[in-house]
Design an enzyme around this catalytic site. Structure first.
Site, PDB file in Angstrom:
ATOM      1  N   HIS A  53     -15.841  10.602   5.831  1.00  0.00           N
ATOM      2  CA  HIS A  53     -15.184  10.972   7.094  1.00  0.00           C
ATOM      3  C   HIS A  53     -15.806  12.248   7.685  1.00  0.00           C
ATOM      4  CE1 HIS A  53     -11.680   8.991   4.868  1.00  0.00           C
ATOM      5  NE2 HIS A  53     -11.847   8.208   5.917  1.00  0.00           N
ATOM      6  N   GLY A 101     -18.134   4.264  10.505  1.00  0.00           N
ATOM      7  CA  GLY A 101     -19.055   4.224   9.376  1.00  0.00           C
ATOM      8  C   GLY A 101     -19.595   2.832   9.062  1.00  0.00           C
ATOM      9  N   GLN A 128      -2.738  -3.721   9.649  1.00  0.00           N
ATOM     10  CA  GLN A 128      -4.033  -4.224   9.170  1.00  0.00           C
ATOM     11  C   GLN A 128      -4.035  -4.463   7.668  1.00  0.00           C
ATOM     12  OE1 GLN A 128      -6.197  -0.588  10.515  1.00  0.00           O
ATOM     13  NE2 GLN A 128      -7.364  -0.847   8.630  1.00  0.00           N
TER      14      GLN A 128
HETATM   15  P1  AMP Z   1     -10.860   4.820   6.835  1.00  0.00           P
HETATM   16  O1  AMP Z   1     -10.107   6.119   6.787  1.00  0.00           O
HETATM   17  O2  AMP Z   1     -11.189   4.272   5.506  1.00  0.00           O
HETATM   18  O3  AMP Z   1     -10.234   3.823   7.770  1.00  0.00           O
HETATM   19  O4  AMP Z   1     -12.272   5.180   7.483  1.00  0.00           O
HETATM   20  C1  AMP Z   1     -12.390   5.832   8.718  1.00  0.00           C
HETATM   21  C2  AMP Z   1     -13.818   5.787   9.164  1.00  0.00           C
HETATM   22  O5  AMP Z   1     -14.646   6.453   8.196  1.00  0.00           O
HETATM   23  C3  AMP Z   1     -14.369   4.362   9.289  1.00  0.00           C
HETATM   24  O6  AMP Z   1     -15.180   4.280  10.437  1.00  0.00           O
HETATM   25  C4  AMP Z   1     -15.153   4.186   8.038  1.00  0.00           C
HETATM   26  O7  AMP Z   1     -16.219   3.264   8.163  1.00  0.00           O
HETATM   27  C5  AMP Z   1     -15.701   5.595   7.828  1.00  0.00           C
HETATM   28  N1  AMP Z   1     -16.073   5.776   6.419  1.00  0.00           N
HETATM   29  C6  AMP Z   1     -15.305   5.548   5.325  1.00  0.00           C
HETATM   30  N2  AMP Z   1     -16.006   5.780   4.193  1.00  0.00           N
HETATM   31  C7  AMP Z   1     -17.255   6.160   4.573  1.00  0.00           C
HETATM   32  C8  AMP Z   1     -18.441   6.531   3.881  1.00  0.00           C
HETATM   33  N3  AMP Z   1     -18.498   6.560   2.550  1.00  0.00           N
HETATM   34  N4  AMP Z   1     -19.535   6.862   4.609  1.00  0.00           N
HETATM   35  C9  AMP Z   1     -19.498   6.832   5.965  1.00  0.00           C
HETATM   36  N5  AMP Z   1     -18.406   6.497   6.674  1.00  0.00           N
HETATM   37  C10 AMP Z   1     -17.291   6.159   5.999  1.00  0.00           C
END
Ligand code: AMP
Length: 274
Positions: A37, A147, A61
């Site tokens: 993040h 991501g 979701q």
């Molecule tokens: P989440 O909180 O899991 O919904 O993720 C929020 C955003 O962070 C999304 O766009 C994910 O793809 C991105 N993200 C989560 N893990 C990673 C990672 N290891 N590297 C890059 N982006 C990430």
């Protein structure tokens, strides 16, 4: 220089804070922030005049109640991370702030896109696209940072959002730990041995993908690799597939392809792509 981060707890806070903001970058998250993040947020801070991060664990979701209930939540720690980063706004909506209107038509995912996680998590991406449409409508950012770790999500959100809004989706590289395990909030649900197992699987698949370049008969190799991982690590695999990065179609060409995996260690579902 130091700026005071504004914490926006509902839509009227948000509208008031953003009414005169231009060049706004948005990083949507479900919290439990990690370096993945943080890399998105840093890029947003660099490329946009102002940065807003949302933290919302979107119930719609989750196709599995257990997963929703167990999803890690660390709001206090998240806030202190965001403050240190000098983020301008953090948006902590309640369910009613996001779901204040009823959709005219339900979200429909193309039949062609009923693959990978869309096949194994019924309703998941419908929930993701709906919440992303709602957040984009409320926030109206110029850019949205997402991501590649969640590659299929990025692919579907890009398609959906670009049909409705001018906001540009910016894709960001996957951040990994020293053992090559992709950072994920769900990693907090794993113990040390499980983290190390997941790292081994990641390193194995990165190496396997590299070696594929010189090989033929991918279908059999993939099938064998799947069996090997199941036996070696005692995991359940939803899929292990090679797909084209621009349309996510199944492919036997290594060029412009990625290897996609989703698997369970105990009850924790992990995804990655290489
Ligand atoms: P989440 O909180 O899991 O919904 O993720 C929020 C955003 O962070 C999304 O766009 C994910 O793809 C991105 N993200 C989560 N893990 C990673 C990672 N290891 N590297 C890059 N982006 C990430």
């Amino acid at each position: 220089c130091f700026i005071q981060m504004k914490i926006l707890l509902n839509n009227s806070d948000l509208n008031e804070a953003l009414h005169s903001v231009s060049n706004l970058g948005f990083v949507p998250t479900m919290g439990s922030l990690h370096n993945g993040h943080i890399s998105l947020i840093k890029r947003c801070l660099k490329e946009c005049k102002e940065t807003i991060v949302s933290i919302f664990v979107n119930p719609n979701q989750f196709n599995n109640k257990y997963d929703y209930k167990k999803y890690p939540r660390n709001y206090k720690k998240d806030l202190s991370i965001l403050k240190k980063l000098n983020v301008n706004f953090v948006f902590f909506p309640k369910k009613n702030d996001v779901y204040y209107y009823k959709r005219k038509f339900p979200i429909k995912i193309n039949l062609n896109d009923h693959i990978l996680c869309a096949k194994f998590r019924k309703g998941h991406f419908e929930g993701v696209l709906d919440v992303m449409e709602r957040l984009t409508k409320i926030i109206k950012p110029q850019k949205i940072y997402m991501g590649e770790k969640d590659f299929q999500q990025l692919y579907l959100v890009k398609k959906h959002i670009s049909k409705i809004f001018k906001s540009k989706i910016i894709s960001c590289k996957t951040i990994r730990d020293k053992n090559k395990l992709a950072l994920s909030s769900r990693n907090l649900l794993l113990n040390k041995a499980e983290i190390s197992k997941a790292g081994k699987i990641a390193r194995d698949l990165i190496f396997f993908k590299k070696k594929l370049i010189k090989k033929k008969n991918y279908k059999t190799l993939l099938l064998n690799k799947k069996k090997e991982l199941i036996n070696l690590h005692n995991i359940k695999i939803d899929y292990l597939e090679l797909r084209n990065i621009s349309n996510l179609k199944s492919t036997v060409q290594i060029r412009k392809s990625k290897l996609f995996i989703a698997y369970y260690i105990n009850r924790v579902r992990l995804i990655d792509n290489y």
